[in-house]
Design an enzyme around this catalytic site. Structure first.
Site, PDB file in Angstrom:
ATOM      1  N   LYS A   1      18.274 -56.208  54.552  1.00 18.03           N
ATOM      2  CA  LYS A   1      17.381 -57.220  55.416  1.00 18.03           C
ATOM      3  C   LYS A   1      17.852 -58.596  55.291  1.00 18.03           C
ATOM      4  O   LYS A   1      18.501 -59.082  54.333  1.00 18.03           O
ATOM      5  CB  LYS A   1      16.063 -56.969  55.028  1.00 18.03           C
ATOM      6  CG  LYS A   1      15.601 -57.638  53.632  1.00 18.03           C
ATOM      7  CD  LYS A   1      14.116 -57.232  53.123  1.00 18.03           C
ATOM      8  CE  LYS A   1      13.664 -57.775  51.950  1.00 18.03           C
ATOM      9  NZ  LYS A   1      12.693 -57.202  50.924  1.00 18.03           N
TER      10      LYS A   1
ATOM     11  N   TYR B   1      22.536 -91.869  54.172  1.00 14.27           N
ATOM     12  CA  TYR B   1      20.961 -92.167  54.848  1.00 14.27           C
ATOM     13  C   TYR B   1      20.422 -92.950  53.836  1.00 14.27           C
ATOM     14  O   TYR B   1      20.236 -92.631  52.729  1.00 14.27           O
ATOM     15  CB  TYR B   1      20.348 -91.075  55.315  1.00 14.27           C
ATOM     16  CG  TYR B   1      20.918 -90.450  56.788  1.00 14.27           C
ATOM     17  CD1 TYR B   1      20.932 -91.102  57.821  1.00 14.27           C
ATOM     18  CD2 TYR B   1      21.737 -89.173  56.553  1.00 14.27           C
ATOM     19  CE1 TYR B   1      21.315 -90.707  58.771  1.00 14.27           C
ATOM     20  CE2 TYR B   1      22.043 -88.598  57.801  1.00 14.27           C
ATOM     21  CZ  TYR B   1      21.872 -89.473  58.921  1.00 14.27           C
ATOM     22  OH  TYR B   1      22.495 -88.946  60.008  1.00 14.27           O
TER      23      TYR B   1
HETATM   24  C1  LIG Z   1      13.053 -56.629  49.898  1.00 15.87           C
HETATM   25  C2  LIG Z   1      12.440 -55.330  49.324  1.00 15.87           C
HETATM   26  C3  LIG Z   1      13.337 -54.499  48.428  1.00 15.87           C
HETATM   27  C4  LIG Z   1      14.281 -55.164  47.633  1.00 15.87           C
HETATM   28  O1  LIG Z   1      14.000 -55.806  46.766  1.00 15.87           O
HETATM   29  P1  LIG Z   1      14.737 -56.298  45.485  1.00 15.87           P
HETATM   30  O2  LIG Z   1      13.853 -57.151  44.661  1.00 15.87           O
HETATM   31  O3  LIG Z   1      15.666 -57.437  46.292  1.00 15.87           O
HETATM   32  O4  LIG Z   1      15.584 -55.608  45.082  1.00 15.87           O
HETATM   33  C5  LIG Z   1      12.861 -53.187  48.195  1.00 15.87           C
HETATM   34  N1  LIG Z   1      11.758 -52.766  49.096  1.00 15.87           N
HETATM   35  C6  LIG Z   1      11.184 -53.602  49.900  1.00 15.87           C
HETATM   36  C7  LIG Z   1       9.935 -52.681  50.866  1.00 15.87           C
HETATM   37  C8  LIG Z   1      11.383 -54.692  50.236  1.00 15.87           C
HETATM   38  O5  LIG Z   1      10.872 -55.348  51.307  1.00 15.87           O
END
Ligand SMILES: *Cc1c(COP(=O)(O)O)cnc(C)c1O
Length: 341
Positions: A33, A249
């Site tokens: 994601k 800046y």
């Molecule tokens: C982002 C997410 C994960 C992965 O979590 P990590 O801590 O990065 O391994 C797993 N399950 C869900 C539902 C998530 O939103």
């Protein structure tokens, strides 16, 4: 040009290491994601597939469509707009709310999320009977059930309570699946939960650890994970500055003695947190960033042609008092990505 370099060997190492916790690499659902945590969705997906990963997890349909061909199944976590649901036998959607079930078109591939304590998304265990009935009535193809831990990376018993709650939910789901004729897989563990505990699901959903990080405190053990991303910038210009000159800046950096400085082509517009010139923020070669970071540039002492800004997001996360997840996901999708094989 500023670029992100991805180390395939480190990635493969991480996945093989994580497979020692799941028993097999194919039991890892790889979480891609948010542009693969800033690493680059279309760059990481084929690397994961090449390592033997069969399932991916993404945020929405937009991400799923880009990568679903690499995997047997891609699970979408969030898709609140029913008009965006894609009818595709390789894309599964999450049911996060009892009231959302009727929004899914008939035959949609779905996983059911159960709220075991986080109180954000998912149905309650007491709603399971009604949920399965509704899913069957809507003629959805339920193929998975999952939950998410809210306290896996902190000391305390919350994690174990949630684990027990999910165990209970699984038993109920198995009976209901029998009744309605669904063939289910179960998954609950993110990186911290997998590294910390036992594994008795069909899949673990692994994000941050695959990229080489864990937020688990040292007291949980030492884990053999290697950061796979490094951020590089190229020199735009070099000049000699004199004692008393001010750089950047508002001139917040005052030159203490004559020196050569160079300006590099990366800044907060590329997704770096904006360094405001306060405190000492070092890049990989130990040089301090001189003065405030600009949108597309920053200055350092010396005249190296190319420099590594960081190859371990912990360094940035510690300085900005945040987590590696945030440092990484903010990296601009427009940065060039190069895979090192
Ligand atoms: C982002 C997410 C994960 C992965 O979590 P990590 O801590 O990065 O391994 C797993 N399950 C869900 C539902 C998530 O939103």
């Amino acid at each position: 040009m500023a670029k992100i370099v991805l180390d395939f060997n480190a990635y493969k190492h991480n996945l093989e290491y994580l497979a020692t916790f799941t028993g097999d690499i194919s039991a890892i659902m790889i979480v891609l994601k948010d542009n693969a945590y800033g690493h680059g969705l279309v760059e990481i997906a084929p690397l994961a597939a090449a390592c033997g990963i069969k399932r991916a997890v993404v945020k929405n349909s937009h991400e799923a469509l880009k990568i679903c061909d690499f995997f047997e199944q891609t699970l979408v976590l969030i898709e609140p707009n029913p008009e965006n649901i894609v009818q595709n036998d390789k894309i599964a959607y999450t049911i996060s709310d009892l009231n959302a079930i009727t929004l899914f078109p008939k035959n949609s591939l779905v996983h059911l999320k159960i709220d075991t304590g986080m109180r954000r998304n998912g149905i309650y265990i007491k709603e399971l009977n009604e949920t399965f009935e509704l899913i069957a009535k809507q003629e959805l193809n339920l193929t998975g059930v999952y939950t998410h831990f809210y306290g896996a990376d902190v000391l305390g018993s919350d994690f174990f309570v949630q684990e027990q709650t999910f165990k209970k939910a699984k038993e109920i789901c198995k009976k209901l699946a029998n009744k309605y004729g669904f063939d289910l897989v179960f998954h609950s563990k993110n990186s911290s939960a997998l590294l910390r505990g036992t594994f008795d699901d069909d899949y673990a959903r692994i994000g941050i650890a695959s990229y080489g990080y864990t937020d688990l405190h040292e007291s949980f053990g030492r884990f053999d994970l290697r950061p796979i991303l490094s951020l590089w910038a190229d020199k735009i210009s070099t000049r000699k500055v004199l004692k008393g000159d001010r750089v950047g800046y508002t001139g917040s950096y005052k030159v203490a003695q004559d020196m050569i400085i160079s300006t590099y082509d990366v800044g907060y517009g590329d997704g770096l947190f904006r360094y405001d010139g306060k405190g000492i923020l070092k890049v990989k070669n130990n040089q301090h960033i001189l003065g405030k970071m600009s949108m597309d540039s920053l200055s350092l002492q010396g005249d190296a042609k190319s420099i590594c800004i960081f190859d371990d997001a912990n360094h940035m996360a510690n300085f900005f008092n945040t987590i590696t997840y945030e440092i990484l996901t903010k990296l601009s999708p427009h940065l060039t990505r190069v895979v090192l094989h």
